[in-house]
Design an enzyme around this catalytic site. Structure first.
Site, mmCIF file in Angstrom:
data_model
loop_
_atom_site.group_PDB
_atom_site.id
_atom_site.type_symbol
_atom_site.label_atom_id
_atom_site.label_comp_id
_atom_site.label_asym_id
_atom_site.label_seq_id
_atom_site.Cartn_x
_atom_site.Cartn_y
_atom_site.Cartn_z
ATOM 1 N N LYS A 103 4.053 -12.492 16.589
ATOM 2 C CA LYS A 103 3.089 -10.881 16.338
ATOM 3 C C LYS A 103 1.769 -10.799 17.601
ATOM 4 O O LYS A 103 1.311 -11.352 16.931
ATOM 5 C CB LYS A 103 3.558 -10.635 14.644
ATOM 6 C CG LYS A 103 2.079 -8.982 15.471
ATOM 7 C CD LYS A 103 2.438 -8.128 13.537
ATOM 8 C CE LYS A 103 1.041 -7.186 14.421
ATOM 9 N NZ LYS A 103 0.488 -6.071 13.106
ATOM 10 N N GLY A 164 -4.155 0.693 10.112
ATOM 11 C CA GLY A 164 -4.942 1.131 9.076
ATOM 12 C C GLY A 164 -5.789 2.397 9.070
ATOM 13 O O GLY A 164 -5.925 3.003 8.116
ATOM 14 N N ALA A 191 2.511 -0.049 12.983
ATOM 15 C CA ALA A 191 1.006 -0.219 12.183
ATOM 16 C C ALA A 191 0.477 1.640 12.624
ATOM 17 O O ALA A 191 1.677 2.487 13.528
ATOM 18 C CB ALA A 191 -0.273 -0.402 13.474
ATOM 19 N N GLY A 192 -0.608 1.980 11.517
ATOM 20 C CA GLY A 192 -0.866 3.606 11.684
ATOM 21 C C GLY A 192 0.113 4.420 10.513
ATOM 22 O O GLY A 192 -0.404 5.826 10.773
ATOM 23 N N ASN A 213 1.537 -2.433 6.539
ATOM 24 C CA ASN A 213 0.774 -3.034 5.659
ATOM 25 C C ASN A 213 0.077 -2.324 4.510
ATOM 26 O O ASN A 213 0.261 -1.957 3.699
ATOM 27 C CB ASN A 213 -0.063 -4.099 6.208
ATOM 28 C CG ASN A 213 -0.513 -5.222 4.977
ATOM 29 O OD1 ASN A 213 -0.778 -5.067 4.102
ATOM 30 N ND2 ASN A 213 -0.978 -6.300 5.881
ATOM 31 N N SER A 214 -0.842 -1.778 5.353
ATOM 32 C CA SER A 214 -1.872 -0.959 4.599
ATOM 33 C C SER A 214 -1.217 -0.476 3.436
ATOM 34 O O SER A 214 -1.969 0.487 2.723
ATOM 35 C CB SER A 214 -2.918 -0.425 5.600
ATOM 36 O OG SER A 214 -3.327 -1.138 6.780
#
Lengths: 274, 73
Positions: A103, A164, A191-192, A213-214
């Site tokens: 990545k 995040g 992301a986001g 993830n977050s």
């Protein structure tokens, strides 16, 4: 251009059943991380490389847990800011995790963590030439996407919003454009995202998968949130494959109008009155 | 490990260290406690493959990165 709806989801030569890729950072504990990964039924997890004291056991404990899961591992180049740094960390990851997947993360702005598109293209050329399967974390720019494809990418990972931030898909127009202009590419939103519904939205657009993830790790109940995202991603994909109806300004009755009760009388009354 | 007892100053993960002149990457990892552990190494920002550890000798002023598996997104 039409996006093929029933094609399998692949990264390189590997065909995957789950369209969710999950990060391993920020969980309250290793145990919660493992349970969240299992609940998500994901087949790919992201990892990184960091300095660690030898006295602290290096990364052995974490690495043992990851290996025990038996999933595909996607090492990132998080924190890299130059082409040289990213190439070095990618090579270190390839050796350490025994995979050619990377990545590719190359940050161009510290506040937004926006990827540097020019450095990304440059690093991708070198890494793809060297046999890496490069999954670039990128902005949603169509021409950058084309250059990354030219450089050797078979998967692209545009952001939904800054890493995040949990803001969801900030530029749906650009993501729809990417999807329609690159119908044969494997496209993931990376992301986001903050909510399962935002993941479903991306999947309904025809994206092939989601990297998160977050939103999972920082949820009050990461295990339940992992399951929620997993189902939202499946639901969104099924919605896409089933073929969404076009939206319309006007209401259109769904119940058949033929045989509507009292229709003659109402119509006659209206005609008489007009 | 040192050929002539000389010490050279290097940076390991950003921290100053002194090691024997011409110590190999292999030797360095063992002396720092990383022997046999899951790590990858870069010297002066260039990746050093495991197969090159024995013949890669540490020089004065080298900047060594020793990285281990870690959680990531």
């Amino acid at each position: 251009m039409r996006v093929a709806v029933h094609r399998p989801f692949t990264i390189g030569e590997v065909e995957l059943k789950s369209r969710l890729l999950l990060g391993t950072a920020q969980y309250p504990s290793p145990d919660v991380m493992v349970r969240a990964i299992e609940a998500s039924r994901c087949e790919v997890i992201t990892v990184s490389l960091r300095r660690q004291n030898a006295a602290g056991g290096g990364g052995e404990g974490f690495w043992d847990i990851i290996r025990g899961l038996g999933l595909h591992v996607l090492p990132n180049t998080a924190g890299c800011r130059t082409v040289q740094e990213a190439i070095t960390v990618a090579n270190m990851g390839r050796e350490l995790f025994d995979t050619s997947w990377v990545k590719l993360e190359l940050i161009g702005d510290d506040y937004t963590l926006q990827p540097d598109p020019i450095a990304l293209i440059e690093a991708t050329k070198v890494l793809a030439e060297d046999g890496f399967e490069v999954l670039p974390y990128m902005t949603e720019d169509l021409v950058v996407a084309r250059r990354l494809v030219d450089a050797g990418c078979r998967v692209l990972m545009p952001w939904g919003a800054p890493i995040g931030s949990g803001q969801g898909i900030l530029n749906p127009y650009a993501l729809r454009t990417l999807r329609s202009r690159l119908p044969d590419m494997t496209l993931l939103v990376d992301a986001g995202l903050g909510r399962p519904s935002q993941a479903a939205e991306a999947m309904e657009m025809g994206f092939d998968g989601i990297l998160l993830n977050s939103a999972v790790a920082l949820a009050q109940d990461p295990v339940l949130m992992a399951k929620a995202f997993s189902r939202a991603i499946e639901a969104g994909r099924q919605g896409f494959e089933a073929g969404l109806i076009p939206s319309r300004e006007m209401g259109v009755p769904s119940t058949p109008t033929l045989g509507t009760p009292f229709w003659q009388q109402q119509a006659a009354g209206k005609e008489e009155g007009s | 490990m040192s050929q002539d007892g000389c010490l050279v100053k290097i940076l390991v993960n950003g921290e100053p260290q002194e090691v024997g002149l011409n110590v190999s990457v292999d030797g360095l990892l063992v002396s720092l406690g990383y022997g046999g552990k899951a790590v990858a190494v870069a010297v002066n920002r260039d990746f050093v493959p495991r197969s090159s550890y024995p013949q890669t000798r540490i020089q004065e002023g080298d900047e060594i990165e020793i990285l281990a598996p870690m959680q990531g997104g």
